[in-house]
Design an enzyme around this catalytic site. Structure first.
Site, PDB file in Angstrom:
ATOM      1  CG  PHE A   1      86.726 -28.724 -93.670  1.00  0.00           C
ATOM      2  CD1 PHE A   1      85.319 -28.430 -93.465  1.00  0.00           C
ATOM      3  CD2 PHE A   1      87.245 -29.689 -94.232  1.00  0.00           C
ATOM      4  CE1 PHE A   1      84.476 -29.448 -93.780  1.00  0.00           C
ATOM      5  CE2 PHE A   1      86.298 -30.794 -94.643  1.00  0.00           C
ATOM      6  CZ  PHE A   1      84.936 -30.677 -94.500  1.00  0.00           C
TER       7      PHE A   1
ATOM      8  CG  ASP B   1      93.578 -31.859 -90.885  1.00  0.00           C
ATOM      9  OD1 ASP B   1      93.768 -32.330 -91.622  1.00  0.00           O
ATOM     10  OD2 ASP B   1      92.233 -31.688 -90.433  1.00  0.00           O
TER      11      ASP B   1
ATOM     12  CE  LYS C   1      90.832 -32.958 -98.712  1.00  0.00           C
ATOM     13  NZ  LYS C   1      89.435 -33.311 -99.665  1.00  0.00           N
TER      14      LYS C   1
END
Length: 425
Positions: A137, A238, A267
């Site tokens: 993702f 990532d 995040k």
């Protein structure tokens, strides 16, 4: 106000494309606890999807934001720059794995970080193609969802994806896919569809997030590094969900003895404020011409100030070790439950990035129904959990790393009672 009343207003006002895991409307939050508009208390094992690793409203983060707010909130760094932006870049350049000179650019979201990493890779190599992994993702922008290895709900109904994006299997032994299978997938891709000399980058999550919390095997990471070096391809890690102490290290890539050329992060970087970054080899990051990178809100001063505080808190409170301690205790409890709940087929993950995967009782098929039932039962008992995985049969545990011990024990008791209630039913 009542949750149900606000939910009705929400349905009338907000696009249904914005999915909802709960209908609990938060009024306030502190560390690992939240209270809704009806006064109900919940233990938060989601942390805004691994965003508030330092807990809701950490005093040091709040003070940093408050101080910055009193000075200025926005000038756009490309117009009127500010020193703490540069200082944060210096800190990340020093902390991101890799024994080479690095440079950083700040943006706003994880998807935007991924977009810019791809732009940088293409500019640096002069090549167009990108290889990503099934189950990965990388965001909901067009490049992000093109890279994402899951159709529903991220790609469904949105038309053609970006060109020159190719997917190969991600190794998950539990599902019968080995590292050898993944590497053969790349080999087959190079022979049938894609000249490796056209590949700018290979991107992967060191631990797949939305895909099911599957850690990348060390064998895979070493092989990818070697393959990239052979063909002049850049390796992109990532670390949007894995970063900032979640895996027991500041960055998950520290668990491998190879390094990525480019790292994306967001995040947990700014403790709840929107901030993302791309850090990479200096010569690679300098490939884009001035004006080719950036954005109006990229590196907003409030987010930058919060990020400095987050890095301080992680160091001062030793949150990497705290993640390892909490994860070990959670795994111990889940393993004990597993001994009497055969549907719980796997407990995994580094640090406090832990997953529990559920199959049918005979072990032959994923069991999203039981998984979601446990999530709902836990919510009814005051514990917020998230599910994930290509089959929706994984519970992921993402509580703040600062969760107090007594609240953590309370949450584990609720979790066990919820699993037993669903199993009994």
């Amino acid at each position: 106000m009542k949750n149900i009343d606000v939910s009705t207003r929400r349905d009338a006002a907000i696009s249904r494309g914005v999915g909802m895991q709960t209908q609990i409307y938060v009024e306030r939050a502190k560390n690992a606890e939240v209270w809704d508009i009806e006064g109900n208390r919940y233990i938060d094992f989601a942390a805004g999807i691994a965003v508030v690793n330092t807990g809701h409203c950490h005093p040091k983060v709040m003070e940093a934001v408050r101080t910055q707010t009193e000075a200025f909130t926005h000038t756009c760094h490309q117009v009127l720059p500010y020193e703490n932006y540069i200082r944060l870049a210096e800190r990340l350049n020093a902390k991101v794995p890799g024994d080479f000179d690095k440079k950083t650019v700040f943006v706003t979201t994880g998807a935007e970080a991924v977009e810019n990493a791809i732009k940088v890779a293409r500019a640096a190599t002069g090549r167009p193609a990108i290889i990503a992994f099934g189950g990965g993702f990388h965001g909901r922008t067009f490049m992000g969802m093109s890279l994402t290895g899951k159709v529903a709900p991220y790609k469904k109904g949105f038309g053609a994806m970006m060109p020159d994006v190719f997917h190969v299997p991600f190794p998950v032994e539990l599902h019968g896919v080995s590292t050898t299978d993944a590497l053969k997938g790349i080999e087959k891709l190079f022979k049938a569809d894609l000249d490796p000399e056209r590949v700018a980058a290979i991107i992967l999550e060191p631990v797949q997030g939305e895909g099911g919390f599957y850690p990348a095997p060390a064998e895979l990471m070493h092989a990818l590094r070697s393959l990239c070096d052979t063909h002049g391809i850049l390796l992109i890690a990532d670390e949007v969900q894995t970063g900032f102490a979640r895996t027991g290290r500041l960055f998950a890539m520290e668990g491998y003895d190879v390094c990525a050329d480019i790292t994306t992060m967001a995040k947990g970087l700014a403790g709840g404020l929107p901030l993302a970054a791309v850090t990479g080899r200096a010569e690679v990051m300098d490939a884009a011409a001035p004006g080719g990178l950036g954005g109006t809100y990229g590196g907003n001063p409030l987010g930058i100030s919060a990020a400095h505080a987050v890095l301080d808190v992680i160091e001062e409170e030793d949150l990497c070790q705290r993640a390892n301690d909490l994860g070990a205790r959670l795994k111990q409890r889940l393993n004990a439950i597993q001994s009497r709940v055969p549907e719980l087929i796997d407990v995994r993950g580094p640090g406090f990035m832990i997953a529990a995967e559920f199959n049918t009782a005979d072990g032959t098929a994923p069991n999203p129904e039981m998984t979601n039932a446990i999530r709902a039962e836990a919510l009814a008992r005051g514990l917020v959990l998230l599910t994930c995985g290509v089959y929706g049969n994984v519970i992921r545990f993402l509580a703040p790393l600062t969760i107090p011990d007594d609240v953590f024990v309370e949450a584990l008791d609720i979790l066990e009672a919820s699993i037993d209630a669903v199993k009994g039913a």
